[in-house]
Design a protein around this motif. Structure first.
Motif, PDB file in Angstrom:
ATOM      1  N   CYS A 152      -1.593  -4.428 -16.464  1.00  0.00           N
ATOM      2  CA  CYS A 152      -1.570  -5.852 -16.828  1.00  0.00           C
ATOM      3  C   CYS A 152      -2.885  -6.576 -16.536  1.00  0.00           C
ATOM      4  N   ALA A 153      -3.848  -5.898 -15.919  1.00  0.00           N
ATOM      5  CA  ALA A 153      -5.139  -6.464 -15.526  1.00  0.00           C
ATOM      6  C   ALA A 153      -5.019  -7.506 -14.416  1.00  0.00           C
ATOM      7  N   GLY A 154      -3.852  -7.604 -13.805  1.00  0.00           N
ATOM      8  CA  GLY A 154      -3.686  -8.498 -12.663  1.00  0.00           C
ATOM      9  C   GLY A 154      -4.515  -8.008 -11.490  1.00  0.00           C
ATOM     10  N   GLN A 155      -5.035  -8.933 -10.710  1.00  0.00           N
ATOM     11  CA  GLN A 155      -5.872  -8.579  -9.575  1.00  0.00           C
ATOM     12  C   GLN A 155      -5.226  -9.029  -8.270  1.00  0.00           C
ATOM     13  N   SER A 156      -5.464  -8.245  -7.231  1.00  0.00           N
ATOM     14  CA  SER A 156      -4.900  -8.513  -5.924  1.00  0.00           C
ATOM     15  C   SER A 156      -5.881  -8.052  -4.849  1.00  0.00           C
ATOM     16  N   THR A 157      -6.271  -8.966  -3.958  1.00  0.00           N
ATOM     17  CA  THR A 157      -7.160  -8.607  -2.861  1.00  0.00           C
ATOM     18  C   THR A 157      -6.333  -7.962  -1.757  1.00  0.00           C
ATOM     19  N   GLN A 158      -6.763  -6.788  -1.323  1.00  0.00           N
ATOM     20  CA  GLN A 158      -6.030  -6.028  -0.320  1.00  0.00           C
ATOM     21  C   GLN A 158      -6.966  -5.573   0.789  1.00  0.00           C
ATOM     22  N   VAL A 159      -6.429  -5.462   1.995  1.00  0.00           N
ATOM     23  CA  VAL A 159      -7.159  -4.878   3.116  1.00  0.00           C
ATOM     24  C   VAL A 159      -6.851  -3.380   3.113  1.00  0.00           C
ATOM     25  N   MET A 160      -7.907  -2.572   3.108  1.00  0.00           N
ATOM     26  CA  MET A 160      -7.727  -1.130   3.038  1.00  0.00           C
ATOM     27  C   MET A 160      -7.438  -0.549   4.417  1.00  0.00           C
ATOM     28  N   PRO A 161      -6.539   0.434   4.485  1.00  0.00           N
ATOM     29  CA  PRO A 161      -6.308   1.101   5.764  1.00  0.00           C
ATOM     30  C   PRO A 161      -7.533   1.948   6.131  1.00  0.00           C
ATOM     31  N   THR A 162      -7.788   2.066   7.419  1.00  0.00           N
ATOM     32  CA  THR A 162      -8.930   2.870   7.868  1.00  0.00           C
ATOM     33  C   THR A 162      -8.493   4.225   8.402  1.00  0.00           C
ATOM     34  N   ASP A 163      -7.184   4.404   8.581  1.00  0.00           N
ATOM     35  CA  ASP A 163      -6.685   5.633   9.196  1.00  0.00           C
ATOM     36  C   ASP A 163      -5.979   6.567   8.221  1.00  0.00           C
ATOM     37  N   ARG A 164      -5.975   6.194   6.948  1.00  0.00           N
ATOM     38  CA  ARG A 164      -5.286   7.031   5.953  1.00  0.00           C
ATOM     39  C   ARG A 164      -5.711   6.598   4.556  1.00  0.00           C
ATOM     40  N   CYS A 165      -5.432   7.464   3.592  1.00  0.00           N
ATOM     41  CA  CYS A 165      -5.625   7.104   2.193  1.00  0.00           C
ATOM     42  C   CYS A 165      -4.342   6.438   1.691  1.00  0.00           C
ATOM     43  N   GLN A 166      -4.482   5.481   0.807  1.00  0.00           N
ATOM     44  CA  GLN A 166      -3.310   4.821   0.240  1.00  0.00           C
ATOM     45  C   GLN A 166      -3.091   5.386  -1.160  1.00  0.00           C
ATOM     46  N   PHE A 167      -2.027   6.161  -1.286  1.00  0.00           N
ATOM     47  CA  PHE A 167      -1.761   6.863  -2.539  1.00  0.00           C
ATOM     48  C   PHE A 167      -1.012   6.021  -3.553  1.00  0.00           C
ATOM     49  N   PHE A 168      -0.240   5.042  -3.100  1.00  0.00           N
ATOM     50  CA  PHE A 168       0.562   4.227  -4.001  1.00  0.00           C
ATOM     51  C   PHE A 168       0.346   2.752  -3.726  1.00  0.00           C
ATOM     52  N   PHE A 169       0.453   1.939  -4.780  1.00  0.00           N
ATOM     53  CA  PHE A 169       0.385   0.489  -4.649  1.00  0.00           C
ATOM     54  C   PHE A 169       1.208  -0.112  -5.773  1.00  0.00           C
ATOM     55  N   GLU A 170       2.110  -1.023  -5.435  1.00  0.00           N
ATOM     56  CA  GLU A 170       2.905  -1.706  -6.456  1.00  0.00           C
ATOM     57  C   GLU A 170       2.204  -2.998  -6.841  1.00  0.00           C
ATOM     58  N   CYS A 171       1.885  -3.131  -8.117  1.00  0.00           N
ATOM     59  CA  CYS A 171       1.232  -4.332  -8.615  1.00  0.00           C
ATOM     60  C   CYS A 171       2.150  -5.536  -8.375  1.00  0.00           C
ATOM     61  N   PRO A 172       1.645  -6.578  -7.720  1.00  0.00           N
ATOM     62  CA  PRO A 172       2.486  -7.741  -7.467  1.00  0.00           C
ATOM     63  C   PRO A 172       2.765  -8.568  -8.723  1.00  0.00           C
ATOM     64  N   HIS A 173       2.041  -8.287  -9.799  1.00  0.00           N
ATOM     65  CA  HIS A 173       2.199  -9.056 -11.033  1.00  0.00           C
ATOM     66  C   HIS A 173       3.215  -8.437 -11.995  1.00  0.00           C
ATOM     67  N   CYS A 174       3.054  -7.137 -12.271  1.00  0.00           N
ATOM     68  CA  CYS A 174       3.941  -6.484 -13.247  1.00  0.00           C
ATOM     69  C   CYS A 174       4.823  -5.411 -12.616  1.00  0.00           C
ATOM     70  N   HIS A 175       4.621  -5.141 -11.323  1.00  0.00           N
ATOM     71  CA  HIS A 175       5.396  -4.169 -10.544  1.00  0.00           C
ATOM     72  C   HIS A 175       5.170  -2.715 -10.961  1.00  0.00           C
ATOM     73  N   ALA A 176       4.074  -2.457 -11.680  1.00  0.00           N
ATOM     74  CA  ALA A 176       3.713  -1.065 -11.980  1.00  0.00           C
ATOM     75  C   ALA A 176       3.334  -0.372 -10.674  1.00  0.00           C
ATOM     76  N   LEU A 177       3.698   0.885 -10.555  1.00  0.00           N
ATOM     77  CA  LEU A 177       3.340   1.672  -9.373  1.00  0.00           C
ATOM     78  C   LEU A 177       2.044   2.419  -9.675  1.00  0.00           C
ATOM     79  N   LEU A 178       0.975   2.009  -9.000  1.00  0.00           N
ATOM     80  CA  LEU A 178      -0.331   2.636  -9.216  1.00  0.00           C
ATOM     81  C   LEU A 178      -0.456   3.880  -8.352  1.00  0.00           C
ATOM     82  N   ARG A 179      -1.059   4.900  -8.939  1.00  0.00           N
ATOM     83  CA  ARG A 179      -1.360   6.162  -8.255  1.00  0.00           C
ATOM     84  C   ARG A 179      -2.826   6.477  -8.511  1.00  0.00           C
TER      85      ARG A 179
END
Length: 93
Positions: free
Chosen positions: A16-43
């Motif tokens: 959806c091209a929606g943007q969201s500012t996020q703080v990245m974890p420093t102790d792990r990789c983040q494999f999934f993120f749910e878009c707060p705009h369209c609820h797509a699960l990003l991988r």
């Protein structure tokens, strides 16, 4: 020179091209993120270690640190990211 990684990244949803500012974890990789705009699960895209490397304005902290010390190789980023982050953090503690 400050080699501290940037911890904020703007994720842009490929659906959806929606943007969201996020703080990245420093102790792990983040494999999934749910878009707060369209609820797509990003991988992560193939070859990337996390959603920040695939869709972020700034790559994840392990990749940033690997680039800072000249150890970044795109083909090995996903395999090396966790190890490089661990080694560099232990050197600076």
């Amino acid at each position: 020179m400050n080699n501290a990684p940037t911890l904020e990244s703007v994720l842009t949803c490929p659906q959806c091209a929606g943007q969201s500012t996020q703080v990245m974890p420093t102790d792990r990789c983040q494999f999934f993120f749910e878009c707060p705009h369209c609820h797509a699960l990003l991988r992560p895209r193939a070859g990337d270690c996390c959603v920040f490397c695939s869709y972020g304005s700034v790559p994840c902290p392990p990749v940033q640190l690997a680039r800072a010390v000249g150890e970044y190789r795109p083909s090995a980023a996903a395999d090396r990211a966790r190890g490089v982050m661990h080694d560099l953090l232990n050197r600076h503690i």
